[in-house]
Write a protein that holds these residues in place. Sequence first.
Motif, PDB file in Angstrom:
ATOM      1  N   TYR A 130       0.583   7.886   5.439  1.00 28.87           N
ATOM      2  CA  TYR A 130      -0.438   6.850   5.251  1.00 28.87           C
ATOM      3  C   TYR A 130      -0.568   6.010   6.526  1.00 28.87           C
ATOM      4  N   LYS A 160       1.843   3.585  -3.156  1.00 28.91           N
ATOM      5  CA  LYS A 160       0.900   4.508  -3.804  1.00 28.91           C
ATOM      6  C   LYS A 160       1.064   5.944  -3.303  1.00 28.91           C
ATOM      7  N   TYR A 161       1.831   6.144  -2.229  1.00 30.87           N
ATOM      8  CA  TYR A 161       1.857   7.455  -1.562  1.00 30.87           C
ATOM      9  C   TYR A 161       3.228   8.138  -1.652  1.00 30.87           C
ATOM     10  N   GLU A 162       3.183   9.471  -1.832  1.00 28.14           N
ATOM     11  CA  GLU A 162       4.424  10.259  -1.855  1.00 28.14           C
ATOM     12  C   GLU A 162       5.023  10.358  -0.455  1.00 28.14           C
ATOM     13  N   TYR A 186       0.814  -1.226   0.000  1.00 26.01           N
ATOM     14  CA  TYR A 186       0.000   0.000   0.000  1.00 26.01           C
ATOM     15  C   TYR A 186       0.845   1.274   0.000  1.00 26.01           C
TER      16      TYR A 186
END
Length: 348
Positions: free
Chosen positions: A254, A247-249, A244
Amino acid sequence: MKKNLALIFQIGAVFIGTVVGAGLASGQEINQFFTSYGYKSFIGIVICCFIYIAMGSIIIDLSLKYKLNSYDGLIALVSPGILGHATNFLTTIFLIGGAATILAGSGALIHQYFGVSKWVGIIIMIFVSIVALYRDTKGLIEVNSFIVPSLIIVITTLFILYIAFYKDINVSYLKTIPFYRNNWMLSSLIYGAFNVLCCSGVLVPLCLEIKKKRHLVLGVIIGSIGLTFLALIINLLLLLNVPYIFKYEIPLLYIANRFGKPIQMLLLCIIWLEMFSTEVSNIYSVSKNLEELFHISYRKSVILIILLAIPVSQVGFVKLINFLYPAFAVVSFIFMIQCLIFYFRRKS
């Protein structure tokens, strides 16, 4: 005795603050260089610790012996000729580019979370950086003496919360987590070398100011251990959230989201403060270099670099950084090898 211990811990804090930056504090750097290699990434992080201690001690020894003033002097000493000039040029461009990118990042962060113009974030970053930088080495130490303990507290708190809520964590489980890249050893060596060259910009002038080898070396050892502790727990948090996090910068954001707004805001504050810490370190390093090379006063050099960074931050410098990062990583690795060869030849 207390003053000596305080100085050692301050040196350690400067070392951590110079390496960490927003990339590591957000989890993005650890993700790219370690987490994507699976459970073996923990070995890579420990290898980096030994690289920091060994190379930091060598840089301190050479800086004191040859009375070096900036990273330019160190590069010229261990890497004379065209390669040395290329390394010096790339290092300077990379540090100025980093300063420009941080200005842009500060503007974007303030704009995204408070809805104000990005120039507000840029001006705040410039103002606080000048205030700290005008205090010279004292400013550098003061900034990191506050930011680094705050960083350690926030990341450790996030780690404790995660472990308290998710107890089914063991070595066997970590080995089952899929990895997406090989060559973890090469990645670790490049990351270690990369940070060593970045740190030399701060470590060399620091040697000129402090001149106590034992204190400096102990500071680097403490800083390396602290940095390794942070990297290990960030890596564990990220590894437990594969895939997961890809998907995040800001992968750590997150993870922090599940513990409510207060933890999320604390992490955002720490990321901004680490941007500030890196901004101060980058400008300090290049300013000391310009002072030595062109005999421009340190304070004028600070203003000159900021004036260069402002327009560059507006023209998509991230694209240039994407080119500079791999080039700088390769040059850093070659520089580390040259540094080792020079040091052991001199010893023999």
